[in-house]
Write a protein that holds these residues in place. Sequence first.
Motif, PDB file in Angstrom:
ATOM      1  N   ALA A 152      -0.562  16.175  -3.157  1.00  0.00           N
ATOM      2  CA  ALA A 152      -1.381  15.788  -4.315  1.00  0.00           C
ATOM      3  C   ALA A 152      -1.843  14.359  -4.124  1.00  0.00           C
ATOM      4  O   ALA A 152      -1.096  13.521  -3.609  1.00  0.00           O
ATOM      5  CB  ALA A 152      -0.588  15.932  -5.609  1.00  0.00           C
ATOM      6  N   THR A 153      -3.054  14.088  -4.528  1.00  0.00           N
ATOM      7  CA  THR A 153      -3.604  12.737  -4.395  1.00  0.00           C
ATOM      8  C   THR A 153      -3.783  12.053  -5.741  1.00  0.00           C
ATOM      9  O   THR A 153      -4.171  10.895  -5.786  1.00  0.00           O
ATOM     10  CB  THR A 153      -4.964  12.790  -3.683  1.00  0.00           C
ATOM     11  OG1 THR A 153      -5.857  13.642  -4.429  1.00  0.00           O
ATOM     12  CG2 THR A 153      -4.805  13.339  -2.277  1.00  0.00           C
ATOM     13  N   ARG A 154      -3.507  12.760  -6.836  1.00  0.00           N
ATOM     14  CA  ARG A 154      -3.644  12.147  -8.163  1.00  0.00           C
ATOM     15  C   ARG A 154      -2.324  12.229  -8.911  1.00  0.00           C
ATOM     16  O   ARG A 154      -1.442  13.014  -8.578  1.00  0.00           O
ATOM     17  CB  ARG A 154      -4.740  12.859  -8.979  1.00  0.00           C
ATOM     18  CG  ARG A 154      -4.402  14.289  -9.337  1.00  0.00           C
ATOM     19  CD  ARG A 154      -5.444  14.881 -10.262  1.00  0.00           C
ATOM     20  NE  ARG A 154      -5.127  16.257 -10.654  1.00  0.00           N
ATOM     21  CZ  ARG A 154      -4.335  16.573 -11.666  1.00  0.00           C
ATOM     22  NH1 ARG A 154      -3.776  15.604 -12.380  1.00  0.00           N
ATOM     23  NH2 ARG A 154      -4.084  17.831 -11.956  1.00  0.00           N
ATOM     24  N   LEU A 155      -2.212  11.402  -9.934  1.00  0.00           N
ATOM     25  CA  LEU A 155      -1.001  11.382 -10.733  1.00  0.00           C
ATOM     26  C   LEU A 155      -1.016  12.525 -11.745  1.00  0.00           C
ATOM     27  O   LEU A 155      -2.087  12.959 -12.182  1.00  0.00           O
ATOM     28  CB  LEU A 155      -0.877  10.046 -11.469  1.00  0.00           C
ATOM     29  CG  LEU A 155      -0.807   8.791 -10.599  1.00  0.00           C
ATOM     30  CD1 LEU A 155      -0.741   7.548 -11.473  1.00  0.00           C
ATOM     31  CD2 LEU A 155       0.383   8.844  -9.666  1.00  0.00           C
ATOM     32  N   PRO A 156       0.141  13.042 -12.130  1.00  0.00           N
ATOM     33  CA  PRO A 156       0.174  14.062 -13.182  1.00  0.00           C
ATOM     34  C   PRO A 156      -0.312  13.485 -14.507  1.00  0.00           C
ATOM     35  O   PRO A 156      -0.039  12.320 -14.829  1.00  0.00           O
ATOM     36  CB  PRO A 156       1.659  14.453 -13.248  1.00  0.00           C
ATOM     37  CG  PRO A 156       2.384  13.298 -12.652  1.00  0.00           C
ATOM     38  CD  PRO A 156       1.479  12.730 -11.612  1.00  0.00           C
ATOM     39  N   GLU A 185       0.827  -1.209   0.000  1.00  0.00           N
ATOM     40  CA  GLU A 185       0.000   0.000   0.000  1.00  0.00           C
ATOM     41  C   GLU A 185       0.862   1.260   0.000  1.00  0.00           C
ATOM     42  O   GLU A 185       0.576   2.229  -0.703  1.00  0.00           O
ATOM     43  CB  GLU A 185      -0.926   0.004   1.214  1.00  0.00           C
ATOM     44  CG  GLU A 185      -1.808   1.250   1.290  1.00  0.00           C
ATOM     45  CD  GLU A 185      -2.606   1.321   2.582  1.00  0.00           C
ATOM     46  OE1 GLU A 185      -3.445   2.239   2.702  1.00  0.00           O
ATOM     47  OE2 GLU A 185      -2.387   0.473   3.460  1.00  0.00           O
ATOM     48  N   PHE A 186       1.943   1.246   0.783  1.00  0.00           N
ATOM     49  CA  PHE A 186       2.818   2.412   0.872  1.00  0.00           C
ATOM     50  C   PHE A 186       3.452   2.730  -0.483  1.00  0.00           C
ATOM     51  O   PHE A 186       3.669   3.894  -0.818  1.00  0.00           O
ATOM     52  CB  PHE A 186       3.907   2.133   1.912  1.00  0.00           C
ATOM     53  CG  PHE A 186       4.792   3.311   2.198  1.00  0.00           C
ATOM     54  CD1 PHE A 186       4.336   4.379   2.951  1.00  0.00           C
ATOM     55  CD2 PHE A 186       6.089   3.346   1.710  1.00  0.00           C
ATOM     56  CE1 PHE A 186       5.154   5.475   3.220  1.00  0.00           C
ATOM     57  CE2 PHE A 186       6.920   4.428   1.971  1.00  0.00           C
ATOM     58  CZ  PHE A 186       6.452   5.487   2.727  1.00  0.00           C
ATOM     59  N   LEU A 187       3.751   1.696  -1.263  1.00  0.00           N
ATOM     60  CA  LEU A 187       4.427   1.886  -2.544  1.00  0.00           C
ATOM     61  C   LEU A 187       3.470   2.148  -3.702  1.00  0.00           C
ATOM     62  O   LEU A 187       3.911   2.649  -4.747  1.00  0.00           O
ATOM     63  CB  LEU A 187       5.272   0.649  -2.879  1.00  0.00           C
ATOM     64  CG  LEU A 187       6.415   0.329  -1.905  1.00  0.00           C
ATOM     65  CD1 LEU A 187       7.080  -0.980  -2.296  1.00  0.00           C
ATOM     66  CD2 LEU A 187       7.433   1.457  -1.868  1.00  0.00           C
ATOM     67  N   THR A 188       2.205   1.841  -3.550  1.00  0.00           N
ATOM     68  CA  THR A 188       1.292   1.906  -4.699  1.00  0.00           C
ATOM     69  C   THR A 188       0.116   2.853  -4.509  1.00  0.00           C
ATOM     70  O   THR A 188      -0.651   3.054  -5.460  1.00  0.00           O
ATOM     71  CB  THR A 188       0.730   0.500  -5.009  1.00  0.00           C
ATOM     72  OG1 THR A 188       0.033   0.003  -3.853  1.00  0.00           O
ATOM     73  CG2 THR A 188       1.855  -0.455  -5.371  1.00  0.00           C
ATOM     74  N   GLN A 189      -0.040   3.454  -3.337  1.00  0.00           N
ATOM     75  CA  GLN A 189      -1.196   4.305  -3.083  1.00  0.00           C
ATOM     76  C   GLN A 189      -0.768   5.765  -2.938  1.00  0.00           C
ATOM     77  O   GLN A 189       0.358   6.053  -2.539  1.00  0.00           O
ATOM     78  CB  GLN A 189      -1.919   3.860  -1.808  1.00  0.00           C
ATOM     79  CG  GLN A 189      -2.492   2.456  -1.883  1.00  0.00           C
ATOM     80  CD  GLN A 189      -3.577   2.342  -2.933  1.00  0.00           C
ATOM     81  OE1 GLN A 189      -4.428   3.225  -3.070  1.00  0.00           O
ATOM     82  NE2 GLN A 189      -3.549   1.251  -3.695  1.00  0.00           N
ATOM     83  N   PRO A 190      -1.668   6.704  -3.232  1.00  0.00           N
ATOM     84  CA  PRO A 190      -1.368   8.116  -2.994  1.00  0.00           C
ATOM     85  C   PRO A 190      -1.516   8.452  -1.517  1.00  0.00           C
ATOM     86  O   PRO A 190      -2.124   7.687  -0.753  1.00  0.00           O
ATOM     87  CB  PRO A 190      -2.440   8.839  -3.821  1.00  0.00           C
ATOM     88  CG  PRO A 190      -3.587   7.885  -3.861  1.00  0.00           C
ATOM     89  CD  PRO A 190      -2.978   6.511  -3.897  1.00  0.00           C
ATOM     90  N   PRO A 191      -0.976   9.572  -1.071  1.00  0.00           N
ATOM     91  CA  PRO A 191      -1.131   9.967   0.340  1.00  0.00           C
ATOM     92  C   PRO A 191      -2.571  10.331   0.657  1.00  0.00           C
ATOM     93  O   PRO A 191      -3.315  10.799  -0.200  1.00  0.00           O
ATOM     94  CB  PRO A 191      -0.199  11.170   0.469  1.00  0.00           C
ATOM     95  CG  PRO A 191      -0.055  11.709  -0.915  1.00  0.00           C
ATOM     96  CD  PRO A 191      -0.156  10.532  -1.828  1.00  0.00           C
ATOM     97  N   ARG A 192      -2.940  10.126   1.916  1.00  0.00           N
ATOM     98  CA  ARG A 192      -4.287  10.458   2.385  1.00  0.00           C
ATOM     99  C   ARG A 192      -4.191  11.082   3.769  1.00  0.00           C
ATOM    100  O   ARG A 192      -3.154  10.997   4.431  1.00  0.00           O
ATOM    101  CB  ARG A 192      -5.180   9.213   2.452  1.00  0.00           C
ATOM    102  CG  ARG A 192      -5.348   8.459   1.163  1.00  0.00           C
ATOM    103  CD  ARG A 192      -6.465   7.406   1.293  1.00  0.00           C
ATOM    104  NE  ARG A 192      -6.251   6.535   2.445  1.00  0.00           N
ATOM    105  CZ  ARG A 192      -5.564   5.390   2.381  1.00  0.00           C
ATOM    106  NH1 ARG A 192      -5.037   5.007   1.243  1.00  0.00           N
ATOM    107  NH2 ARG A 192      -5.422   4.646   3.461  1.00  0.00           N
ATOM    108  N   GLU A 193      -5.281  11.685   4.186  1.00  0.00           N
ATOM    109  CA  GLU A 193      -5.395  12.230   5.546  1.00  0.00           C
ATOM    110  C   GLU A 193      -4.232  13.157   5.890  1.00  0.00           C
ATOM    111  O   GLU A 193      -3.573  13.013   6.924  1.00  0.00           O
ATOM    112  CB  GLU A 193      -5.474  11.086   6.570  1.00  0.00           C
ATOM    113  CG  GLU A 193      -6.584  10.083   6.334  1.00  0.00           C
ATOM    114  CD  GLU A 193      -7.964  10.706   6.492  1.00  0.00           C
ATOM    115  OE1 GLU A 193      -8.071  11.709   7.238  1.00  0.00           O
ATOM    116  OE2 GLU A 193      -8.919  10.198   5.864  1.00  0.00           O
ATOM    117  N   GLN A 252      -1.558   9.024   6.174  1.00  0.00           N
ATOM    118  CA  GLN A 252      -1.979   7.690   5.773  1.00  0.00           C
ATOM    119  C   GLN A 252      -1.676   7.519   4.277  1.00  0.00           C
ATOM    120  O   GLN A 252      -1.249   8.442   3.595  1.00  0.00           O
ATOM    121  CB  GLN A 252      -3.484   7.479   6.038  1.00  0.00           C
ATOM    122  CG  GLN A 252      -3.894   7.631   7.489  1.00  0.00           C
ATOM    123  CD  GLN A 252      -3.355   6.527   8.363  1.00  0.00           C
ATOM    124  OE1 GLN A 252      -3.140   5.406   7.911  1.00  0.00           O
ATOM    125  NE2 GLN A 252      -3.121   6.846   9.627  1.00  0.00           N
ATOM    126  N   GLY A 253      -1.917   6.307   3.784  1.00  0.00           N
ATOM    127  CA  GLY A 253      -1.705   6.060   2.362  1.00  0.00           C
ATOM    128  C   GLY A 253      -0.247   5.810   2.033  1.00  0.00           C
ATOM    129  O   GLY A 253       0.529   5.314   2.858  1.00  0.00           O
TER     130      GLY A 253
END
Length: 284
Positions: free
Chosen positions: A218-222, A44-52, A56-57
């Motif tokens: 940022a929570t989305r990819l460029p 999850e740490f390597l494949t998810q965007p940051p959250r909270e 988190q994320g």
Amino acid sequence: MISRVAQEKMWFTVFRAAAWLVLSFLLAFLLILCLKGARVISWEFLTQPPREGMTQGGIFPAILGTLCLSLGAVLVAFPLGVMTAIYLTFYAPRNPLTQAIRVSISNLAGTPSIVFGLFGLALFVKTLGFGVSILSGALTLGLLILPIIIKASEEALKAVPKEFLEASYALGATKLQTICRVVLPAASGGILTGVILSLARAAGETAPILFTAASFYATRLPRSPLDETLALPFHIFALMTEGTNPEAHTRIAFGATLVLLALVLSLNLVAIIQRYRLQRGKKW
């Protein structure tokens, strides 16, 4: 009077102690980084965007952004650096202007990276209108590593034995044919060494992308080269200086640092393997 043998043993002991001291610092650095960083490494740490609020994320956008900026910088600097080195080695006359160019390149190699960041902000972000984006960051980092590639390529070209050039000329080859078919293949190992060094520096720089490419959160990819992006060096800096949850952010920062180190080592390993294959006369 201390005998010559005793002096030699004494200096050998001093040199060995210095080597072990450096090695111990390196091992301590890697041990602390691995112990603190490995705790948060997960899929999850390597494949998810940051959250909270980055508590988190994961850090996947930062990993992707670092790859885009580093490889983009090399794509910008590599052809320019090699062509400049070829000109300085084989075509440039020996005059004060050429000497001034060489001195300027050496000075640029020692220029603080924050200066390149301000230059990139003025030229790429403002004047050319690229905005804070991957393109602006890659161009700025490309200028940052350009002197490294020029110097390494020039030294590699000069190290090619003159007998190679003379044999090529004796067979009727032109200077350009000699450079392309004899000199560059023989110097490829040294040139790729410069690329390895420059790639490592580009991946770890924070100041140049601070003004030209990096996004705080940022929570989305460029979606295009004109989008801003997260990047691991700036992400670590932001976590440690602007975070509102020190315990969580410090933990994530150590994990991101370990990933950044692994990323740089992986990119360097690919370049080293390619250098070895070129030296053995192989292709991918």
